[in-house]
Design a protein around this motif. Structure first.
Motif, PDB file in Angstrom:
ATOM      1  N   CYS A 215      -5.589   7.955   3.014  1.00 12.23           N
ATOM      2  CA  CYS A 215      -4.579   7.099   3.652  1.00 12.23           C
ATOM      3  C   CYS A 215      -4.927   6.766   5.101  1.00 12.23           C
ATOM      4  CB  CYS A 215      -3.218   7.794   3.592  1.00 12.23           C
ATOM      5  SG  CYS A 215      -2.569   7.978   1.942  1.00 12.23           S
TER       6      CYS A 215
ATOM      7  N   GLU B 295       0.830  -1.211   0.000  1.00 12.87           N
ATOM      8  CA  GLU B 295       0.000   0.000   0.000  1.00 12.87           C
ATOM      9  C   GLU B 295       0.861   1.257   0.000  1.00 12.87           C
ATOM     10  OE1 GLU B 295      -3.358   0.428  -0.298  1.00 12.87           O
ATOM     11  OE2 GLU B 295      -3.412  -1.726  -0.664  1.00 12.87           O
TER      12      GLU B 295
ATOM     13  N   GLN C  89      -2.976   5.361  -4.989  1.00  8.90           N
ATOM     14  CA  GLN C  89      -3.564   5.105  -3.673  1.00  8.90           C
ATOM     15  C   GLN C  89      -5.059   4.839  -3.781  1.00  8.90           C
ATOM     16  OE1 GLN C  89      -2.214   8.816  -2.263  1.00  8.90           O
ATOM     17  NE2 GLN C  89      -4.248   9.693  -2.123  1.00  8.90           N
TER      18      GLN C  89
ATOM     19  N   ASP D 161       0.873   4.025  -2.895  1.00  9.67           N
ATOM     20  CA  ASP D 161       0.678   5.438  -2.551  1.00  9.67           C
ATOM     21  C   ASP D 161       1.791   6.288  -3.167  1.00  9.67           C
ATOM     22  OD1 ASP D 161      -0.609   7.609  -1.039  1.00  9.67           O
ATOM     23  OD2 ASP D 161       1.250   7.572   0.124  1.00  9.67           O
ATOM     24  N   ARG D 162       3.001   5.809  -3.103  1.00 11.16           N
ATOM     25  CA  ARG D 162       4.139   6.557  -3.659  1.00 11.16           C
ATOM     26  C   ARG D 162       4.069   6.663  -5.183  1.00 11.16           C
ATOM     27  NH1 ARG D 162       9.010   4.291   0.192  1.00 11.16           N
ATOM     28  NH2 ARG D 162       8.421   5.516   2.003  1.00 11.16           N
TER      29      ARG D 162
END
Length: 173
Positions: A167, A154, A163, A158-159
């Motif tokens: 978060c 995850e 995403q 996200d990076r």
């Protein structure tokens, strides 16, 4: 009586033989009668048993296999509305925290007297965290490592800007 009171918290139903206030008063009475040490030990044993059952039942091998499969599948195609692969563990954590808040309310007197006055005795919340961590570490191969793998995936998604919604789940786990 302790097991019955904790059953009432851990298995909420419409039938409540005693209110939380009545349980609180019983805890206070036991502490005033110098039974706090035994009550704390009994509470710790009961919470430990509850977590053992939860890890065995709610984080069963099929649930964890599905979690691993979801984590592996997430690497290829990500749906923004899809729940993260670590969701089963997060659900267990959130349910435990919610129920433990009720336990803290019932055992507040024990926490503020016995635990607070005994430096070697952790607060109820610290005890709960230690027990949860104990079960995560005891189940390292079966629960902890797949959960960490799902969390790392995850973070990677996200990076990469892929995403799933906000978060908050990632922060919570």
């Amino acid at each position: 009586h302790l097991a019955r009171a904790l059953d009432q918290v851990f298995s909420p139903s419409s039938w409540r033989p005693l209110s939380y206030e009545e349980h609180y008063r019983r805890v206070e009475d036991l502490c005033l009668h110098h039974l706090a040490k035994q009550l704390y030990a009994d509470l710790q044993r009961e919470v430990d048993g509850y977590l053992e059952r939860v890890f065995r039942e709610q984080l069963s091998d099929p649930v964890l296999a599905a979690m691993l499969h979801a984590a592996q599948g997430s690497a290829q195609a990500v749906e923004p509305t899809e729940r993260p692969a670590f969701a089963p563990v997060l659900d267990v954590w959130r349910a435990f925290c919610e129920r433990f808040r009720d336990i803290q309310a019932i055992f507040l007197y024990l926490d503020r007297t016995y635990a607070a006055e005994s430096p070697q005795v952790p607060s109820l919340w610290e005890m709960a965290i230690e027990l949860f961590a104990k079960h995560m570490l005891a189940e390292q191969q079966r629960v902890l490592l797949p959960t960490l793998g799902a969390v790392l995936l995850e973070i990677e998604l996200d990076r990469k800007g892929k995403q799933r919604g906000d978060c908050s789940d990632l922060r919570a786990i």
